[in-house]
Structure formats: structure tokens, C-alpha cells
Design an enzyme around this catalytic site. Sequence first.
Site, PDB file in Angstrom:
ATOM      1  N   CYS A  86       0.661  -0.969   0.191  1.00  0.00           N
ATOM      2  CA  CYS A  86      -0.367  -0.042  -0.373  1.00  0.00           C
ATOM      3  C   CYS A  86       0.915   1.942  -0.090  1.00  0.00           C
ATOM      4  O   CYS A  86       1.477   1.689  -0.852  1.00  0.00           O
ATOM      5  CB  CYS A  86      -0.695   0.582   0.597  1.00  0.00           C
ATOM      6  N   HIS A 191      -3.772  -4.829   0.398  1.00  0.00           N
ATOM      7  CA  HIS A 191      -3.361  -5.560   1.247  1.00  0.00           C
ATOM      8  C   HIS A 191      -3.333  -6.979   1.024  1.00  0.00           C
ATOM      9  O   HIS A 191      -4.273  -7.375   1.093  1.00  0.00           O
ATOM     10  CB  HIS A 191      -4.093  -5.100   2.678  1.00  0.00           C
ATOM     11  N   GLU A 193      -2.931  -9.262   3.201  1.00  0.00           N
ATOM     12  CA  GLU A 193      -2.695  -9.774   3.723  1.00  0.00           C
ATOM     13  C   GLU A 193      -4.085  -9.922   4.495  1.00  0.00           C
ATOM     14  O   GLU A 193      -4.709 -10.366   5.085  1.00  0.00           O
ATOM     15  CB  GLU A 193      -2.078  -9.052   5.125  1.00  0.00           C
TER      16      GLU A 193
END
Length: 211
Positions: A86, A191, A193
Site C-alpha cells: 500500500c 493489501h 494480508e
Amino acid sequence: MTCAIIDYDSGNLHSAQKAFERMRREVGGPEVVVTSDPEVVRKADRIVLPGVGAFADCRRGLLAVAGMYEVIEERVQAGTPFMGICVGMQLLATVGREFGDTPGFDWIGGAITHLEPSTPALKVPHMGWNELRIAQRHPVLAGIEEGAHAYFVHSFHMSLDDPEHLLATVNYGGPVTAAIGRDNLFGTQFHPEKSQKTGLTAIGNFLNWTP
């Protein structure tokens, strides 16, 4: 061997740490550590720079950690695999144009510019799931197919100077940079994750990537 996730007070690192540790257990790779200690980063075999919020704030926060930027730059120049997430990816650019011009690291030429979707109904920030369009294959994107979904939260994106550094886009009222890379540098606007299978695949690939 270690993979250092840089802690510089830019967002909650718990979900990133959890995702990297999960993939280390599943596919192998170095031990995952979250650290604000430049000496730990100096010895790391992988470096991950997350980032949430404004470009200038993230840059300021990183530079406030004495010696951290210098060590990251030293290790990157030495060929250590690096992943920006990001705003951590955006910091690789030449300049960020959010609330005025702020210098980036200038490791991958380009500018961070405001999203301007051509479709008025599309809101900014770009928030939620979107389908990846693979611009060119890369080892960290291995196993991620055209149209795979990834999770985004951002109002700015990277306009690259050299299209050779573009790895993936998404369509959000026009093409939006989703992943970039050159040499030992790799970055995602999404992202990983939070991107379930797509993101975990990229994380697992990064943990075992030899540029």
C-alpha cells in the site's frame, strides 16, 4: 534467516504479521519478525514495508526512526528482496502528490497521483475487492491467475515512468496500478494480508523469492 516487517507506527501490523507467519508455516521461508530496530533489519534476508494513511505522514514516520531508512536503502542496494505494501509501495516512487509534493525514495520512477475514475458513480477511496489484470509475469505473482480478487483501500495510486515496472492493474474507471517491481523490489497497492488466497499466495512466493 529472517523476514523483517518494519514497524514505524503506520497502521496495525498484527494482520500482516499473522499472514506472513501463516505462509511461513505452510510453504517455508525465514522467521518473521516485526521490528523498529535498524540493526535487526540490517541482518534480515527479506524486508517488508507496510504503510497506511497519507504518503507524507508515512515518510515522516519512517524517517523519524533513527537510521531505519539508511539501513533499508543499504540492504536494498545490496540486493535484499523488498516488498512494499500500500503506502509502503507508494514510497518507492519519485514523488507523492498528496497535499503538495513530497519526495519519495525514487527507487522506481513515478508519481503518486489522486485516483480520478472516469465513471462518476465510482467513489474515492477505492475500497473493497477488485479483479487483477496481470501485465507481466513475476515470481511473486506465480500461481495468481488473471481475474484473481485482491482487496484495496486507497485514494492515490502510482503512475509509473517506465511501463516495464508495471506487473498488474485493476480497472476502476480506468486502469489503476496494483503491483509493481524491478530487480529485488516488489510492491502491491492491494493489501495481501487482507486478500485471502491471492494475497497469501503472493506472501508465500515472496518468502521464498530469490531475485
